[in-house]
Design a protein around this motif. Structure first.
Motif, mmCIF file in Angstrom:
data_model
loop_
_atom_site.group_PDB
_atom_site.id
_atom_site.type_symbol
_atom_site.label_atom_id
_atom_site.label_comp_id
_atom_site.label_asym_id
_atom_site.label_seq_id
_atom_site.Cartn_x
_atom_site.Cartn_y
_atom_site.Cartn_z
ATOM 1 N N UNK A 18 0.857 -1.195 0.000
ATOM 2 C CA UNK A 18 0.000 0.000 0.000
ATOM 3 C C UNK A 18 0.888 1.238 0.000
ATOM 4 N N UNK A 19 0.676 2.109 -0.979
ATOM 5 C CA UNK A 19 1.371 3.398 -1.052
ATOM 6 C C UNK A 19 0.307 4.477 -0.880
ATOM 7 N N UNK A 20 0.412 5.247 0.190
ATOM 8 C CA UNK A 20 -0.572 6.279 0.501
ATOM 9 C C UNK A 20 0.053 7.664 0.362
ATOM 10 N N UNK A 21 -0.528 8.505 -0.479
ATOM 11 C CA UNK A 21 -0.078 9.888 -0.618
ATOM 12 C C UNK A 21 -0.543 10.659 0.606
ATOM 13 N N UNK A 22 0.361 11.403 1.224
ATOM 14 C CA UNK A 22 0.051 12.071 2.490
ATOM 15 C C UNK A 22 0.341 13.566 2.415
ATOM 16 N N UNK A 23 -0.371 14.221 1.504
ATOM 17 C CA UNK A 23 -0.327 15.679 1.411
ATOM 18 C C UNK A 23 -1.749 16.231 1.418
ATOM 19 N N UNK A 24 -2.514 15.921 2.442
ATOM 20 C CA UNK A 24 -3.904 16.365 2.461
ATOM 21 C C UNK A 24 -3.984 17.896 2.590
ATOM 22 N N UNK A 25 -5.119 18.503 2.203
ATOM 23 C CA UNK A 25 -6.337 17.815 1.775
ATOM 24 C C UNK A 25 -6.380 17.439 0.293
ATOM 25 N N UNK A 26 -5.542 18.073 -0.548
ATOM 26 C CA UNK A 26 -5.691 17.865 -1.992
ATOM 27 C C UNK A 26 -4.529 17.129 -2.643
ATOM 28 N N UNK A 27 -3.458 16.860 -1.899
ATOM 29 C CA UNK A 27 -2.363 16.023 -2.395
ATOM 30 C C UNK A 27 -1.759 16.511 -3.702
ATOM 31 N N UNK A 28 -1.533 17.829 -3.788
ATOM 32 C CA UNK A 28 -0.849 18.374 -4.963
ATOM 33 C C UNK A 28 0.542 17.753 -5.074
ATOM 34 N N UNK A 29 0.979 17.496 -6.294
ATOM 35 C CA UNK A 29 2.264 16.830 -6.471
ATOM 36 C C UNK A 29 3.321 17.783 -7.014
ATOM 37 N N UNK A 30 4.566 17.418 -6.792
ATOM 38 C CA UNK A 30 5.716 18.056 -7.410
ATOM 39 C C UNK A 30 6.714 16.958 -7.738
ATOM 40 N N UNK A 31 7.898 17.327 -8.196
ATOM 41 C CA UNK A 31 8.900 16.326 -8.563
ATOM 42 C C UNK A 31 9.212 15.392 -7.406
ATOM 43 N N UNK A 32 9.314 15.961 -6.204
ATOM 44 C CA UNK A 32 9.682 15.167 -5.028
ATOM 45 C C UNK A 32 8.656 14.078 -4.744
ATOM 46 N N UNK A 33 7.380 14.421 -4.787
ATOM 47 C CA UNK A 33 6.341 13.434 -4.488
ATOM 48 C C UNK A 33 6.335 12.314 -5.516
ATOM 49 N N UNK A 34 6.420 12.666 -6.802
ATOM 50 C CA UNK A 34 6.425 11.633 -7.840
ATOM 51 C C UNK A 34 7.645 10.733 -7.682
ATOM 52 N N UNK A 35 8.781 11.325 -7.328
ATOM 53 C CA UNK A 35 9.999 10.547 -7.108
ATOM 54 C C UNK A 35 9.822 9.560 -5.959
ATOM 55 N N UNK A 36 9.186 9.998 -4.875
ATOM 56 C CA UNK A 36 8.961 9.111 -3.728
ATOM 57 C C UNK A 36 8.055 7.938 -4.092
ATOM 58 N N UNK A 37 6.994 8.221 -4.840
ATOM 59 C CA UNK A 37 6.092 7.141 -5.254
ATOM 60 C C UNK A 37 6.828 6.150 -6.151
ATOM 61 N N UNK A 38 7.624 6.663 -7.083
ATOM 62 C CA UNK A 38 8.387 5.788 -7.980
ATOM 63 C C UNK A 38 9.362 4.931 -7.182
ATOM 64 N N UNK A 39 10.029 5.514 -6.177
ATOM 65 C CA UNK A 39 10.953 4.744 -5.340
ATOM 66 C C UNK A 39 10.215 3.628 -4.605
ATOM 67 N N UNK A 40 9.024 3.935 -4.095
ATOM 68 C CA UNK A 40 8.239 2.927 -3.370
ATOM 69 C C UNK A 40 7.806 1.805 -4.302
ATOM 70 N N UNK A 41 7.390 2.152 -5.514
ATOM 71 C CA UNK A 41 7.002 1.124 -6.487
ATOM 72 C C UNK A 41 8.178 0.193 -6.786
ATOM 73 N N UNK A 42 9.334 0.774 -6.998
ATOM 74 C CA UNK A 42 10.508 -0.038 -7.328
ATOM 75 C C UNK A 42 10.914 -0.926 -6.158
ATOM 76 N N UNK A 43 10.755 -0.423 -4.929
ATOM 77 C CA UNK A 43 11.061 -1.243 -3.757
ATOM 78 C C UNK A 43 10.096 -2.421 -3.665
#
Length: 265
Positions: A18-43
């Protein structure tokens, strides 16, 4: 998983990650957030115990798009000054080897819609909203959506979403094939985990190889589709016309284009 992340939570239930985005309330993304999700997927891809995973989010929205907070110089895109880097990180998401189920409990807007199309399947609810609102802002669609959206709902429906920037409710998204499961809002995450668990009961190798065939070349096509967007964006986004609607509650249509009157002889 031993890695720690700033803006996402990573956990597992049985063979489901489970990968949960934790930037409430709207979870806007930037390079850092996308990078973190990609790292979690690869792990998770390296973890033999994980056979499927769920992408979900805290807060009101699943992801309401890019973070357009202004920097000291007033640049509304300062968090995305290297969109090429952002798109390279986005392509990493599509390179994941393990099946992904998206739990779309709220708005998936603009780049947030692009993120919602990374998973193989989407579980949603009537309260969710889906919008490719790029043309309303004067943008060319990004995040590889010109590739992924037509593949999911067909060319004509994708064009309708792009050309009108219309917002579709959860029931409409389900009816047009943009979502695969429709449940009450408080059941979205549980239903996504249930679907991922069902996938995880099958042969891991069989599922991975079948998925690899079905999504062959997807990451490369997504990355290739971002090239025209990068070339065109500077011409479509003059500073006086830039309006980051993700931070605006207005639903009024943009003013009509005015053509100069012909000069009289």
């Amino acid at each position: 998983m031993s890695a720690t992340y700033k803006d996402i939570g990573v956990s597992s239930e049985g063979h489901v990650g489970i990968v949960e985005i934790q930037r409430p309330p709207h979870n806007f993304f930037d390079n850092s957030l996308i990078n973190q999700i990609a790292d979690a997927f690869e792990a998770f891809d390296r973890d033999n115990d994980i056979r499927a995973y769920v992408l979900c989010a805290q807060g009101k929205s699943f992801c309401a798009g890019a973070d357009f907070g202004k920097g000291e110089d007033g640049d509304p895109m300062y968090r995305l000054r290297d969109p090429g880097q952002l798109y390279r990180e986005a392509a990493r998401l599509f390179s994941a080897k393990t099946p992904i189920v998206g739990a779309i409990h709220g708005a998936a807007v603009g780049g947030g819609l692009g993120l919602a199309l990374v998973p193989d399947f989407r579980v949603t609810c009537p309260e969710a909203r889906f919008s490719a609102n790029f043309t309303r802002l004067g943008f060319h669609p990004g995040f590889g959506l010109t590739v992924t959206l037509p593949e999911v709902i067909g060319h004509s429906k994708a064009a309708l979403m792009f050309y009108t920037s219309r917002r579709f409710k959860g029931e409409e998204a389900f009816a047009m094939g943009l979502a695969d499961v429709l449940v009450p809002q408080d059941q979205v995450r549980a239903a996504a985990i249930e679907l991922a668990t069902e996938i995880a009961t099958c042969s891991p190798l069989g599922v991975r190889e079948t998925r690899a065939t079905m999504r062959q070349g997807l990451a490369q096509r997504v990355l290739a589709a971002t090239a025209p967007a990068l070339d065109i964006q500077p011409h479509l986004r003059p500073p006086h016309d830039f309006r980051p609607a993700a931070h605006s509650q207005s639903t009024a249509p943009p003013p009509p284009l005015r053509r100069p009157r012909p000069s009289r002889p």
